[in-house]
Write a protein that holds these residues in place. Sequence first.
Motif, PDB file in Angstrom:
ATOM      1  N   PRO A 150     -30.872 -39.652 -19.842  1.00 51.62           N
ATOM      2  CA  PRO A 150     -31.168 -39.693 -18.406  1.00 51.62           C
ATOM      3  C   PRO A 150     -32.802 -40.178 -18.299  1.00 51.62           C
ATOM      4  O   PRO A 150     -33.068 -40.604 -17.570  1.00 51.62           O
ATOM      5  N   LEU A 182     -26.721 -41.535 -14.156  1.00 55.65           N
ATOM      6  CA  LEU A 182     -27.676 -41.899 -15.633  1.00 55.65           C
ATOM      7  C   LEU A 182     -26.742 -41.863 -16.856  1.00 55.65           C
ATOM      8  O   LEU A 182     -27.583 -42.268 -17.811  1.00 55.65           O
ATOM      9  N   ALA A 183     -25.698 -41.294 -16.985  1.00 58.43           N
ATOM     10  CA  ALA A 183     -24.868 -41.298 -18.018  1.00 58.43           C
ATOM     11  C   ALA A 183     -24.406 -42.561 -18.262  1.00 58.43           C
ATOM     12  O   ALA A 183     -23.876 -43.047 -19.424  1.00 58.43           O
ATOM     13  N   ARG A 184     -24.638 -43.541 -17.315  1.00 63.48           N
ATOM     14  CA  ARG A 184     -23.803 -44.974 -17.540  1.00 63.48           C
ATOM     15  C   ARG A 184     -24.965 -45.971 -17.668  1.00 63.48           C
ATOM     16  O   ARG A 184     -25.986 -45.886 -17.373  1.00 63.48           O
ATOM     17  N   VAL A 212     -24.944 -35.251 -19.229  1.00 62.01           N
ATOM     18  CA  VAL A 212     -25.541 -36.454 -18.971  1.00 62.01           C
ATOM     19  C   VAL A 212     -26.690 -36.640 -19.964  1.00 62.01           C
ATOM     20  O   VAL A 212     -27.015 -37.648 -20.452  1.00 62.01           O
ATOM     21  N   GLY A 235     -25.172 -38.577 -22.439  1.00 60.45           N
ATOM     22  CA  GLY A 235     -24.816 -39.918 -22.294  1.00 60.45           C
ATOM     23  C   GLY A 235     -23.422 -39.848 -21.596  1.00 60.45           C
ATOM     24  O   GLY A 235     -22.594 -40.817 -21.464  1.00 60.45           O
TER      25      GLY A 235
END
Lengths: 306, 306
Positions: A30, A273-275, B52, B55
Amino acid sequence: MPSAATNAERFRELHRRHRLFVLPNAWDVPSARIFEDAGFPAVATSSAGVMVSLGYPDGEGIPRAEYLAAVRRIAEKVAIPLSVDIVAGFGPSVADAVETVRQVIEIGGVGVNLEDVDPATERLRPLEAQLERVRAIREYAEAAGVPVVLNARTDALTHGAGTARDRFREAIRRARAYRDAGADCVYPMRLVEGDAIARFLAESPGALNVMVRPGLPTLPELERMGVRRVSFGPAASYAALGLLRRVAADILGARSFERLLDGALTFDELNRLARPAHGSGVAQDVPPSGRARAGPRRSRRPSRRS
Amino acid sequence: MPSAATNAERFRELHRRHRLFVLPNAWDVPSARIFEDAGFPAVATSSAGVMVSLGYPDGEGIPRAEYLAAVRRIAEKVAIPLSVDIVAGFGPSVADAVETVRQVIEIGGVGVNLEDVDPATERLRPLEAQLERVRAIREYAEAAGVPVVLNARTDALTHGAGTARDRFREAIRRARAYRDAGADCVYPMRLVEGDAIARFLAESPGALNVMVRPGLPTLPELERMGVRRVSFGPAASYAALGLLRRVAADILGARSFERLLDGALTFDELNRLARPAHGSGVAQDVPPSGRARAGPRRSRRPSRRS
């Protein structure tokens, strides 16, 4: 997602323009994605930031595989060029450094930082030994078809022998030699004051990286002086953890949690933000020209926290 | 380092005093160590924060092993009680939830959060099915000799059926049932306003966890109302990443990096967070009574960055 070679060329181009760019160093997915969304043209890892986040002090004490697994997690989620701090190459030999670069390219990195202090002795590596690494990395990257940007760090200003004047001269000598051997940029650790930076550039013209820290001239001043690149080093970790320290002091002292909420992200913003920035999860579908960085994301899932 | 059973008892004791305590949730080693050094009596993981950072979006999409490896890194470095958010137990069966708790105990965790939304359906699990999990975890932990603190989260206020009134009633029903089945604390997601908290405590007395968010009463008010525990949830990640977003906007907009330096840690301070609070690296050597949290560290190594 653009090809590695394209990304490497884009990243190199940033060093060739007569403008300054800021390279933010992240410690995890992130933090890297925040910088990408904000519009930075590239992002880097901070070795100290990544390593401490995993419970290792900065250096080569962390297994290379564990460090690069963390780098890979970042690389899988950002589309802008990613530069990787590989400390002194991870291992005693030139072949170790080349193998590390091979793995960085495999992961998707298009830049490396290589420093000239030998972790085994904590002293400067002899210049010729370091030049062998610079040349070998340059050759390997060209052969691999991914012209990785090599930022050659020298710690001569802090680890060199003799007086401050001697150490400055050694840093210049190394900068020139690293450039001649194929480094795209040089990074003298502890080069901070405006006068010293100006002298450095006069004696070793070319792309120069300095790190954000107290005492550094402003960005417009650095640009006027001809500095090309300003990196965060571990400063994003310093800042984020400094904020948590203030939050903790407020809660345990004044019993207020206001600082924790001030300017904070929402759950959905965090989760996104994980993507990858485009939210598709299929990076190949995104044409290079369409890589808008701050637009709305596509995929939304129900919030578990809201 | 104190034994797991001792740490579990200490953590449970915090829920029994007629005082409020704040449980900060961390996402990695240094964020947990900052909270420990500041003097918090315990620390927890934020599932969203940890996931997160690796990821993955919040939920059970991350492999359990990868999530618990990150939790283990934290557990190895903190001496205060560590509570672990295990989402809905990681897996469809009661045995899966028990196995997750077994692994949490093995790592050194002494508390768990268990929520009642089934990730497969995104709906509330039937009460009886959730009670089976609460009882099975309670039994397992007692048999294992580590009386893990079980914080039973209910999402009835957001995921229940019917009107707001129906959902509130369902949340109360579940809180009572979870307490009767052996939960040490209940955590109604989205219980925020003072009036609602007071009503909740009147109808289901006992240890109650609320999460820091806008609209929550102040800590002194919560304490007067009888709330025992206030957790951060993912708020430390929200705050830290919010700061990075402001830093990025300053640099790309006003071309100023001042915000990045303001109140930041030093390199040595960051690096020390990779080590246990006592810096010895041999946790067993530290007597429990000697666990001063904010004192100077012993081992110092030369700084690579300064």
